[in-house]
Design an enzyme around this catalytic site. Structure first.
Site, PDB file in Angstrom:
ATOM      1  N   VAL A   1     118.099  40.515  79.465  1.00  0.00           N
ATOM      2  CA  VAL A   1     117.263  41.672  79.816  1.00  0.00           C
ATOM      3  C   VAL A   1     116.075  41.167  80.643  1.00  0.00           C
ATOM      4  O   VAL A   1     115.222  40.435  80.125  1.00  0.00           O
ATOM      5  CB  VAL A   1     116.764  42.418  78.559  1.00  0.00           C
ATOM      6  CG1 VAL A   1     115.868  43.582  78.954  1.00  0.00           C
ATOM      7  CG2 VAL A   1     117.944  42.923  77.724  1.00  0.00           C
TER       8      VAL A   1
ATOM      9  N   HIS B   1     110.154  39.193  77.193  1.00  0.00           N
ATOM     10  CA  HIS B   1     110.141  39.489  75.759  1.00  0.00           C
ATOM     11  C   HIS B   1     110.104  38.195  74.969  1.00  0.00           C
ATOM     12  O   HIS B   1     110.679  37.191  75.378  1.00  0.00           O
ATOM     13  CB  HIS B   1     111.350  40.337  75.348  1.00  0.00           C
ATOM     14  CG  HIS B   1     112.673  39.814  75.808  1.00  0.00           C
ATOM     15  ND1 HIS B   1     113.116  39.972  77.099  1.00  0.00           N
ATOM     16  CD2 HIS B   1     113.646  39.134  75.175  1.00  0.00           C
ATOM     17  CE1 HIS B   1     114.320  39.415  77.230  1.00  0.00           C
ATOM     18  NE2 HIS B   1     114.651  38.891  76.065  1.00  0.00           N
TER      19      HIS B   1
ATOM     20  N   ASN C   1     113.577  33.610  76.539  1.00  0.00           N
ATOM     21  CA  ASN C   1     114.547  33.155  77.525  1.00  0.00           C
ATOM     22  C   ASN C   1     114.066  33.543  78.916  1.00  0.00           C
ATOM     23  O   ASN C   1     113.657  34.677  79.147  1.00  0.00           O
ATOM     24  CB  ASN C   1     115.919  33.774  77.240  1.00  0.00           C
ATOM     25  CG  ASN C   1     116.512  33.273  75.943  1.00  0.00           C
ATOM     26  OD1 ASN C   1     116.347  32.099  75.602  1.00  0.00           O
ATOM     27  ND2 ASN C   1     117.182  34.136  75.202  1.00  0.00           N
TER      28      ASN C   1
ATOM     29  N   ASP D   1     115.452  43.787  67.096  1.00  0.00           N
ATOM     30  CA  ASP D   1     116.549  43.565  68.039  1.00  0.00           C
ATOM     31  C   ASP D   1     117.785  44.352  67.578  1.00  0.00           C
ATOM     32  O   ASP D   1     118.107  44.391  66.387  1.00  0.00           O
ATOM     33  CB  ASP D   1     116.871  42.065  68.117  1.00  0.00           C
ATOM     34  CG  ASP D   1     117.719  41.717  69.326  1.00  0.00           C
ATOM     35  OD1 ASP D   1     117.205  41.044  70.239  1.00  0.00           O
ATOM     36  OD2 ASP D   1     118.907  42.134  69.364  1.00  0.00           O
ATOM     37  N   ILE D   2     118.471  44.956  68.539  1.00  0.00           N
ATOM     38  CA  ILE D   2     119.631  45.798  68.217  1.00  0.00           C
ATOM     39  C   ILE D   2     120.811  44.969  67.708  1.00  0.00           C
ATOM     40  O   ILE D   2     121.683  45.476  67.003  1.00  0.00           O
ATOM     41  CB  ILE D   2     120.036  46.621  69.469  1.00  0.00           C
ATOM     42  CG1 ILE D   2     120.836  47.855  69.095  1.00  0.00           C
ATOM     43  CG2 ILE D   2     120.778  45.767  70.494  1.00  0.00           C
ATOM     44  CD1 ILE D   2     120.986  48.860  70.227  1.00  0.00           C
TER      45      ILE D   2
ATOM     46  N   HIS E   1     111.176  36.554  71.388  1.00  0.00           N
ATOM     47  CA  HIS E   1     112.016  36.732  70.200  1.00  0.00           C
ATOM     48  C   HIS E   1     111.296  36.107  69.010  1.00  0.00           C
ATOM     49  O   HIS E   1     110.903  34.944  69.067  1.00  0.00           O
ATOM     50  CB  HIS E   1     113.345  35.973  70.348  1.00  0.00           C
ATOM     51  CG  HIS E   1     114.256  36.471  71.423  1.00  0.00           C
ATOM     52  ND1 HIS E   1     115.339  37.286  71.165  1.00  0.00           N
ATOM     53  CD2 HIS E   1     114.284  36.248  72.760  1.00  0.00           C
ATOM     54  CE1 HIS E   1     115.989  37.538  72.294  1.00  0.00           C
ATOM     55  NE2 HIS E   1     115.375  36.914  73.284  1.00  0.00           N
TER      56      HIS E   1
HETATM   57  P1  5GP Z   1     117.623  37.910  76.068  1.00  0.00           P
HETATM   58  O1  5GP Z   1     119.079  37.520  75.995  1.00  0.00           O
HETATM   59  O2  5GP Z   1     117.308  38.588  77.381  1.00  0.00           O
HETATM   60  O3  5GP Z   1     116.673  36.793  75.751  1.00  0.00           O
HETATM   61  O4  5GP Z   1     117.389  38.953  74.904  1.00  0.00           O
HETATM   62  C1  5GP Z   1     117.619  40.305  75.026  1.00  0.00           C
HETATM   63  C2  5GP Z   1     117.715  40.857  73.630  1.00  0.00           C
HETATM   64  O5  5GP Z   1     117.585  42.254  73.708  1.00  0.00           O
HETATM   65  C3  5GP Z   1     119.038  40.565  72.934  1.00  0.00           C
HETATM   66  O6  5GP Z   1     118.796  39.861  71.723  1.00  0.00           O
HETATM   67  C4  5GP Z   1     119.630  41.960  72.697  1.00  0.00           C
HETATM   68  O7  5GP Z   1     120.320  42.071  71.462  1.00  0.00           O
HETATM   69  C5  5GP Z   1     118.418  42.850  72.755  1.00  0.00           C
HETATM   70  N1  5GP Z   1     118.667  44.187  73.235  1.00  0.00           N
HETATM   71  C6  5GP Z   1     119.380  44.546  74.346  1.00  0.00           C
HETATM   72  N2  5GP Z   1     119.391  45.878  74.501  1.00  0.00           N
HETATM   73  C7  5GP Z   1     118.660  46.375  73.462  1.00  0.00           C
HETATM   74  C8  5GP Z   1     118.313  47.716  73.074  1.00  0.00           C
HETATM   75  O8  5GP Z   1     118.665  48.714  73.707  1.00  0.00           O
HETATM   76  N3  5GP Z   1     117.564  47.851  71.951  1.00  0.00           N
HETATM   77  C9  5GP Z   1     117.136  46.776  71.222  1.00  0.00           C
HETATM   78  N4  5GP Z   1     116.411  47.022  70.136  1.00  0.00           N
HETATM   79  N5  5GP Z   1     117.452  45.507  71.558  1.00  0.00           N
HETATM   80  C10 5GP Z   1     118.197  45.311  72.671  1.00  0.00           C
END
Ligand code: 5GP
Ligand code: ZN
Length: 115
Positions: free
Chosen positions: A97, A101, A88, A30-31, A103
Site C-alpha cells: 500500500v 504506514h 515497508n 490490520d485487515i 506496522h
Molecule cells: P505493506 O505490505 O504495504 O507494508 O502493508 C500494508 C498492510 O495493509 C497489509 O498488512 C494489509 O493487510 C493491510 N491492508 C490492506 N488493505 C487494507 C484495508 O482495506 N484495511 C485494513 N485495515 N488493512 C489493510
C-alpha cells in the site's frame, strides 16, 4: 489522494477498526493480521513511504507519527512484553500500500528474522 486505500480509510470513506485518531494520524487494526496484535499507524496526509515523508513532511508531524505508534502500543499493553515497529518502503520491502504506514506487531513471540 484519489484511489489510495489508506487516504480513503483516513477520510472515513472505507471503514476501519480504529484504535486511535486525531487530526493528523489514524491507527487501525490490520485487515489481515500477521501477529496476535497487528495495528497500522498512518498520517492522514498522503506520503507514499518513509522516503517521501522524510523529504516532504514536517519533522514534527513525522515525530508525532512515531510517538503515536509508541503510545498506541502502550495502550494495547504491548510495551510490557515488547513489540516490533516496521515500515515497508518500496518493492524490496514488499510494500503493498503506497501510503506511509507503521506496522505495530506484538501480542505473542515474534520471529527473530527481520528479512
Ligand atoms: P505493506 O505490505 O504495504 O507494508 O502493508 C500494508 C498492510 O495493509 C497489509 O498488512 C494489509 O493487510 C493491510 N491492508 C490492506 N488493505 C487494507 C484495508 O482495506 N484495511 C485494513 N485495515 N488493512 C489493510
Ligand atoms: Zn494515501
Amino acid at each position: 489522494m484519489q484511489d489510495c486505500i489508506f487516504c480513503k480509510i483516513a477520510q472515513g470513506q472505507i471503514p476501519s477498526n480504529k484504535v486511535y485518531e486525531d487530526e493528523a494520524v489514524l491507527a487501525f487494526h490490520d485487515i489481515s493480521p500477521q501477529a496476535e496484535k497487528h495495528v497500522l499507524v498512518i498520517p492522514k496526509e498522503h506520503y507514499t513511504d518513509l522516503d517521501a515523508a522524510e523529504r516532504g513532511m514536517d519533522a514534527g508531524a513525522l515525530a508525532h507519527l512515531f510517538q503515536t505508534a509508541a503510545r498506541v502500543a502502550r495502550g494495547l499493553g504491548l510495551h510490557q512484553s515488547g513489540y516490533r515497529l516496521a515500515s515497508n518502503c518500496g518493492p524490496h520491502a514488499c510494500q503493498t500500500v503506497p501510503h506511509l504506514h507503521l506496522h505495530i506487531l506484538g501480542g505473542s513471540q515474534l520471529s527473530g528474522r527481520m528479512g
